[in-house]
Write a protein that holds these residues in place. Sequence first.
Motif, PDB file in Angstrom:
ATOM      1  N   VAL A  35       0.946  -1.102  -0.118  1.00 54.87           N
ATOM      2  CA  VAL A  35       0.033  -0.009   0.004  1.00 54.87           C
ATOM      3  C   VAL A  35       0.837   1.336   0.101  1.00 54.87           C
ATOM      4  O   VAL A  35       1.816   1.315   0.943  1.00 54.87           O
ATOM      5  CB  VAL A  35      -0.867   0.043   1.166  1.00 54.87           C
ATOM      6  CG1 VAL A  35      -1.702   1.517   1.319  1.00 54.87           C
ATOM      7  CG2 VAL A  35      -1.728  -1.313   1.130  1.00 54.87           C
ATOM      8  N   SER A  41      -1.336  -0.572  -4.243  1.00 58.18           N
ATOM      9  CA  SER A  41      -2.567   0.357  -4.426  1.00 58.18           C
ATOM     10  C   SER A  41      -2.034   1.744  -3.643  1.00 58.18           C
ATOM     11  O   SER A  41      -1.129   1.587  -2.882  1.00 58.18           O
ATOM     12  CB  SER A  41      -3.831  -0.453  -3.320  1.00 58.18           C
ATOM     13  OG  SER A  41      -3.360  -0.537  -2.073  1.00 58.18           O
ATOM     14  N   HIS A  91       1.326  -5.925  -7.245  1.00 57.35           N
ATOM     15  CA  HIS A  91       0.254  -4.915  -7.616  1.00 57.35           C
ATOM     16  C   HIS A  91      -0.010  -3.915  -6.365  1.00 57.35           C
ATOM     17  O   HIS A  91      -1.203  -4.332  -5.780  1.00 57.35           O
ATOM     18  CB  HIS A  91      -1.031  -5.593  -8.054  1.00 57.35           C
ATOM     19  CG  HIS A  91      -0.542  -6.245  -9.166  1.00 57.35           C
ATOM     20  ND1 HIS A  91      -0.733  -6.064 -10.761  1.00 57.35           N
ATOM     21  CD2 HIS A  91      -0.433  -7.914  -9.687  1.00 57.35           C
ATOM     22  CE1 HIS A  91      -0.296  -6.951 -11.392  1.00 57.35           C
ATOM     23  NE2 HIS A  91      -0.034  -7.997 -10.694  1.00 57.35           N
TER      24      HIS A  91
END
Length: 151
Positions: free
Chosen positions: A33, A81, A79
């Motif tokens: 994150v 965020s 991936h």
Amino acid sequence: MRKFLVVLDDSRECLNAMRYAAYRAAHTGGGVVILAVIEQEDMQHFMGVADVMRTEARERIEAHYEVFAKWMRDRQGVHPSLVVREGDTGQEILKLVEEDPTIGILVLGASVEKGGPGPLVTQMTRNAGTLPIPVTVVPGDLSKERLEAIT
């Protein structure tokens, strides 16, 4: 899934914190994150000016984020965020950690300047005993190769 929280800013040491978080997430099956905070003191102008400044700040953040996100996806299979907040960075870190129980580690990059590791590292490590998650401080001058070797 355990997530590594890393702060996106314009500091040189941010790069090593991003790398560390991505390497650790890739090796442990975790996530990343990325938190970017628009400081409120930067927005103390007339309403129209503040709106323009806020929009420009978000555009810079998103462009900067895309560079890191592409590298993480392409090279590490992670991936990330993006979370964009307005306020004080330290307070926004604490709020996000409280809101997202999957965040397990805060990763910060330490400055190599003479003035110390940087205000955020100083603030977060000073309160490390009361934080609900561990803090990993990554030296800002570690080489990419050394960083990869220790993760």
